[in-house]
Design a protein around this motif. Structure first.
Motif: not given
Lengths: 480, 238
Positions: B90, B96, B92-94
């Motif tokens: 989860v 940003k 991953y991508g945060l």
């Protein structure tokens, strides 16, 4: 186009949801409003899935309440709406005409190939919702550069002066002789800083330049998603159209054959077009395991430079310079104390200094060695946890290609005794253990034996060049 | 016996740094610096350390609100929330988002997959210049991880200690101070009553104070003990 509808819808949503629901799932969404569509961008697949499963109806209701007469369609997507972006990037078009939007992001899309919560997904150009950000990206792509990382904020010293000088050269002459430019070294030593500094300078000199920084992990994730969603041609077109590609930590490409294959071709295209490629890794390219030989070979075509951990004097200089930047006075004895206790890297030193400064400010005390000790208490404890006597014994044994059992044994031959003395001296240098404790850990030796070992190694590091090198290298390995 | 509030949700007020009562001047200064750092967005990582009930969650949520006032994205992930089907991916991508808040991070530290994921998140956020705020109860050096890379990442984390305010006398003083900020006087007997009968959680007491302030304005009455008992009884029945 900046959205006006979404902030109003947010007020409705906020009043109907708990703080946790609102801040966890709604706040991360970025809104882009266009002709009769409100595009909501989730930063990750996890958030996308949750919102799509549990909150999309409430969002649609909120939007309807705000605009009952002319309710736009709500479209939920993942990432930075980059698939659309990439499709619009046409390298043959002048830069100024390129779409304004963030960098490609194929990351973590759900298994379902339908990337929208509603039926259709049109690739349409929109500006970002934040006009300030858009103005920073006139080339039409999100360069991901951290503007704080510049040459001006980089502290140079013996350990990194070659890398810094070469980085300046690359910024002055992108796509020239130093292509690719490869920087390697341990974490926190400034590789990423230098990489961003080059990128920032390139952007400063040519705001239209198509410069992109990304982590290798991101490149891999983007590619996987591009393949999954049959967007690989767009992906290729995007990366091969750049003026400078900056990829961090390429050791994460290890054993990812397909990513390496794609990167190989991207790399070749960029180099053939005299576009700059900058790479970093935690080790020398030829030592990265799981990387294809042809890539390793190409990485060596340009210039490869190392950044070393800062030596004691440089650590002191960094601390004094950073303290000045942070706006407080640091006496030499406090700088010496921190530099002696923290050997790892620049990032740790900066972190330590900020702690000391903050602690002094909060307690309204002058910065002294005892205050620094108190402020860094848990950090030093962390370091102690990382540097154990067992770890020292194992590292020294590996380094001299002997067994730990030999170090702990009674054998006194030179090839065993010297590494044992070295390990004892390092133990005294890097840990808070007493001489008797160290003696105990080295096969139950007397504390006077430890003391002798420390004196002997100190003497030899000053007279025997090879042993001096060994000392430096071992300290670096153990503390980093 | 404590009075049970009908619906905690109903008492929810907008979390912000303004509605957080610092237990001491040191914490107040630390939090002022914390806010400034968030506003400057220099990609720092903070660790709010304090016992349960000290208000760490409130501060994380206030940080998210601060970012939204600056039109920047943020995410708040309560890692101890049993309703979240949490897996390490989860994170991953945060990175940003401009601010990533991970509440109760000790829930996941020590799990190899989470350690790995956390190391990468911290690295990616740092390289993008985005801030991360973690919260937990124990000292950083007590974290149960054996990943040297995570310990290394923690070296540059700025800890902010958030002590709990649980002495009745201090709680009453804090309530009085805050009531004054809200524009009314809280008599000491009312303060003692609230702390004795209602709660020792300062942030929860603040919510009650807000109710009392609204009721006082609506009914145009001073906040006296009989009035407070009447208002709270009505709230409990409602």
């Amino acid at each position: 186009m900046s959205t006006v509808l979404w902030p109003q819808a947010l007020k409705h949503l906020e009043s109907g949801l708990s703080n946790v629901q609102f801040l966890t799932w709604i706040r991360p969404l970025e809104a882009i409003e266009s002709d009769q569509t409100l595009r909501l961008i989730a930063p990750s697949g996890f958030i996308y899935d949750w919102v799509n499963d549990k909150l999309i109806d409430q969002i649609e209701q909120a939007v309807q309440q705000v605009a009952p007469a002319n309710t736009p369609r709500v479209s939920l997507e993942i990432g930075d709406y980059a698939i659309d972006r990439i499709e619009e990037v046409d390298p043959t078009r002048p830069h100024a005409q390129q779409a304004t939007g963030p960098l490609a992001d194929f990351s973590h899309r759900p298994a379902d190939s339908d990337t929208s919560a509603t039926s259709s997904q049109q690739a349409t150009y929109q500006e970002r919702s934040n006009p300030d950000e858009a103005s920073q990206e006139p080339s039409g792509i999100k360069h991901n550069l951290n503007t704080h990382f510049t040459f001006e904020t980089f502290v140079e010293g013996k350990a990194n002066q070659l890398a810094a000088a070469a980085a300046h050269q690359v910024a002055d002459n992108p796509g020239g002789g130093y292509n690719p430019f490869f920087i390697y070294g341990g974490s926190g030593l400034g590789k990423t800083h230098l990489m961003h500094a080059i990128g920032n300078l390139l952007m400063k000199r040519n705001p239209q330049a198509r410069v992109v920084y990304l982590h290798s992990e991101r490149f891999v994730a983007d590619m996987v998603n591009a393949l999954r969603h049959k967007k690989i041609e767009s992906f290729k077109r995007f990366y091969r159209s750049l003026d400078a590609l900056l990829i961090d930590d390429i050791q994460f490409f290890a054993n990812k054959e397909q990513s390496q294959e794609e990167f190989f071709h991207t790399f070749n295209t960029l180099l053939e077009g005299n576009k700059q490629v900058i790479l970093t890794s935690d080790r020398f390219p030829k030592e990265v395991e799981g990387l294809e030989d042809r890539l390793k070979s190409r990485f060596g075509w340009g210039l490869t430079v190392a950044v070393e951990p800062p030596e004691f004097e440089m650590r002191v200089a960094i601390l004094l310079k950073k303290a000045h930047e942070f706006g407080f006075l640091l006496s030499d004895d406090v700088a010496f104390f921190i530099a002696k206790r923290l050997r790892g890297n620049v990032r740790d030193l900066e972190g330590a200094l900020k702690r000391v400064g903050a602690f002094a400010q909060f307690t309204q005390q002058a910065i002294t060695v005892s205050l620094a000790k108190e402020a860094l208490k848990d950090l030093l404890a962390l370091q102690q946890k990382m540097v154990t006597l067992e770890n020292i014994q194992k590292t020294v044994a590996d380094y001299y290609k002997i067994r730990v059992a030999d170090i702990l044994s009674k054998r006194r031959t030179r090839n065993i005794a010297r590494p044992r003395q070295m390990a004892m001296a390092i133990a005294k240098e890097l840990t808070q253990h007493s001489l008797p404790e160290i003696g105990d850990a080295f096969g139950g030796r007397d504390h006077t034996t430890v003391l002798h070992a420390i004196k002997k190694i100190k003497e030899l590091t000053e007279t025997d060049h090879q042993l001096g090198e060994d000392w430096q290298t071992l300290i670096r390995i153990i503390t980093n | 016996m404590f009075i049970q509030l009908p619906l905690k949700m109903g008492l929810r007020e907008a979390v912000s740094f303004d509605t957080f009562v610092s237990p001491d001047p040191q914490t107040e200064m630390a939090l002022a610096r914390f806010q400034t750092a968030l506003q400057k967005s220099q990609g720092e990582t903070f660790y709010l350390q304090g016992p349960k009930g000290a208000g760490k969650t409130h501060l994380l949520q206030a940080a998210c609100r601060l970012m939204s006032q600056q039109r920047q994205q943020s995410v708040f992930l309560p890692l101890a929330d049993p309703e979240l089907p949490l897996i390490a991916d989860v994170l991953y991508g945060l990175e940003k988002t401009h601010l990533i808040c991970l509440d109760d991070v000790e829930q996941v530290v020590g799990n190899p997959e989470w350690d790995e994921s956390l190391i990468h998140l911290l690295g990616r956020a740092r390289s993008l210049g985005h801030s991360v705020v973690l919260s937990g109860e124990s000292d950083l050096s007590q974290w149960p991880t054996d990943r040297p890379e995570l310990s290394q990442s923690l070296m540059s984390v700025l800890p902010i200690r958030v002590p709990i305010l649980d002495e009745p006398k201090s709680l009453v003083q804090a309530l009085q101070k805050h009531a004054r900020k809200m524009g009314f006087e809280l008599p000491i007997d009312v303060g003692n009553y609230l702390v004795r009968q209602f709660s020792k959680d300062l942030q929860e007491l603040m919510s009650v104070l807000k109710i009392l302030e609204q009721a006082s304005v609506m009914e145009k009455r001073r906040v006296t003990l009989p009035f407070v008992k009447q208002v709270l009884t009505q709230s409990a029945i409602a």
